[in-house]
Design an enzyme around this catalytic site. Structure first.
Site, PDB file in Angstrom:
ATOM      1  N   ARG A  56       0.855  -1.204   0.000  1.00 18.33           N
ATOM      2  CA  ARG A  56       0.000   0.000   0.000  1.00 18.33           C
ATOM      3  C   ARG A  56       0.885   1.246   0.000  1.00 18.33           C
ATOM      4  NH1 ARG A  56      -1.800   1.347   4.725  1.00 18.33           N
ATOM      5  NH2 ARG A  56      -2.608  -0.692   5.271  1.00 18.33           N
ATOM      6  N   TYR A 108     -16.853  17.693 -13.741  1.00 18.85           N
ATOM      7  CA  TYR A 108     -17.390  16.340 -13.925  1.00 18.85           C
ATOM      8  C   TYR A 108     -18.461  16.078 -12.856  1.00 18.85           C
ATOM      9  CZ  TYR A 108     -17.522  11.265 -13.403  1.00 18.85           C
ATOM     10  OH  TYR A 108     -17.936   9.974 -13.260  1.00 18.85           O
ATOM     11  N   ASP A 180      -7.912  19.962 -12.437  1.00 18.36           N
ATOM     12  CA  ASP A 180      -8.209  18.687 -13.090  1.00 18.36           C
ATOM     13  C   ASP A 180      -7.806  18.839 -14.561  1.00 18.36           C
ATOM     14  OD1 ASP A 180      -9.374  16.547 -14.442  1.00 18.36           O
ATOM     15  OD2 ASP A 180     -11.156  16.498 -13.175  1.00 18.36           O
ATOM     16  N   LYS A 205      -8.747   8.038 -18.634  1.00 20.30           N
ATOM     17  CA  LYS A 205      -9.049   8.722 -19.888  1.00 20.30           C
ATOM     18  C   LYS A 205      -7.819   8.750 -20.796  1.00 20.30           C
ATOM     19  CE  LYS A 205     -13.141   9.314 -18.113  1.00 20.30           C
ATOM     20  NZ  LYS A 205     -13.032   9.270 -16.700  1.00 20.30           N
TER      21      LYS A 205
END
Ligand SMILES: Cc1ncc(COP(=O)(O)O)c(C=O)c1O
Length: 389
Positions: A56, A108, A180, A205
């Site tokens: 992690r 978004y 973003d 994306k």
């Protein structure tokens, strides 16, 4: 957190895309970064290890991706997450109850859903503003404002925020500027160069580009901020898995090539759409008719493949969505294949109807993600889908 190799910041973009963050693997010299499918690392003794304790915290495949994208954005530290939303959620853990965030009103749909349905319950406060207008952003900033968060271009209205102006406004209240950069990608726009503190992506994306994984990434330049994010990344644990990190890393190797083609196809299709409809209905920052075209030219090196078209009514939109053959009706964007969607009922369905109406996300607005197929075929597909409209 992974710090870039300083020498990776020197070469040109294409060279960085292919090599940054990656070194031949020491055991056999494999040129491709292996997928380190492991949860833990054997230690020589308590506290004696090779720099890796538990996956992690650190995973070499993830580190390669973090270094790679950090180098592409011109940053110094990268943090790869399990999704774009997981990434944003962790970024927001930099703040505490009572803090105020000014956010673009056209972001978004999942971003405002996270803020309005989850993070407000933890005491964060949000004001949404139209980030096309720096004055409105400045008016929304209060002494409690800790961040200004913008998407540029926005999803799906392609509004542009003036990054230099946003930096200046955020600084007045010692707030972080968070950008973003999913739509533009670092190939066309590098917000850190305009003074942004945090740039983030849905790697799902364009960065991955092949629609075969979900992921997110944040990049910063400041060491103290990087330390804070490093703690959150490990403590909250929304980290990218090694296979997804590897897929994204394979994607970034061709980012520069794909973005050139997305951009060429986007320009060609936008020009064709303007001929077919009137220019007021076609929203693409690369068009001279886009109200912020000049600003887009100043802060972006290209415009990519995202285009929105207002067809006026749901019936007209449905007709096109049903008829397309190459463009596939699907959520998401930025893959090599062309996609089409109806934001009001799909990607932005979670945005309250009044806000959608204010922004202009009507029932007739369709969004195209132009892929890298032959432009003639894409135009022919739209031509037959639009027939009779
Ligand atoms: C601009 C933008 N930011 C963030 C996200 C969220 O990313 P993810 O779907 O990887 O969680 C999306 C998803 O569509 C997006 O379009």
């Amino acid at each position: 957190m992974t710090r870039v190799f300083d020498e990776d910041l020197e070469p040109g973009f294409g060279t960085r895309a292919i090599h940054a963050g990656q070194r031949p693997e020491p055991l056999a010299g494999a040129i491709m970064t292996p997928i380190y499918l492991t949860s833990t690392y054997v230690q020589d003794g308590v506290g004696k290890n090779k720099g890796y304790e538990y996956a992690r915290g650190k995973n070499p495949t993830r580190e390669a991706l973090e270094r790679n994208v950090a180098a592409l954005e011109g940053g110094t530290h990268g943090f790869a997450f399990a999704s774009g939303m997981g990434c944003l959620d962790s970024i927001m853990k930099l703040f505490r109850a009572g803090d105020h965030i000014v956010c673009g009103e056209n972001v978004y749909g999942g971003t405002s859903r996270l803020f309005d349905r989850i993070l407000v319950n933890l005491g964060l406060r949000f004001t949404y503003v139209d980030t096309r207008y720096p004055d409105r952003v400045a008016d929304a900033v209060t002494p409690q404002t800790r961040a200004v968060l913008v998407e540029t271009p926005t999803n799906p209205m392609m509004w542009i925020a003036d990054l230099a102006a946003m930096r200046e406004i955020a600084s007045r209240s010692a707030a972080l500027l968070i950008v973003d950069n999913t739509f533009a990608t670092p190939y066309f726009q590098r917000p850190l160069e305009f003074g942004a503190d945090v740039v983030f992506h849905s790697t799902t994306k364009y960065l991955n580009g092949h629609s075969d994984m979900i992921g997110g990434i944040a990049v910063v330049r400041d060491d103290a901020l990087a330390e804070q994010l490093k703690f959150i990344h490990n403590a909250a644990g929304a980290v990218a898995g090694p296979f997804d990190a590897w897929l994204a890393l394979r994607g970034t190797k061709t980012l520069h090539l794909r973005m050139r083609q997305h951009d060429a196809n986007g320009r060609r299709i936008a020009a064709w759409l303007v001929d077919r409809f009137d220019e007021a209905r076609v929203i693409y920052p690369g068009l001279a008719s886009h109200p912020q075209h000049e600003l887009a030219c100043r802060q972006m090196k290209g415009f990519g493949g995202m285009i929105s078209v207002d067809l006026g009514t749901r019936e007209r939109a449905d007709r096109v969505l049903e008829r397309v053959k190459i463009f596939a009706l699907a959520e998401s964007l930025g893959g090599v294949e062309s996609l089409i969607c109806l934001p009001a009922a799909m990607t932005h369905a979670s945005v309250p109807p009044e806000r959608r109406a204010k922004i202009g996300i009507g029932d007739g607005l369709i969004r195209l993600s132009c892929g890298v197929e032959d432009a003639d075929d894409l135009v022919a597909d739209l031509d037959q889908a639009f027939e009779g409209l």
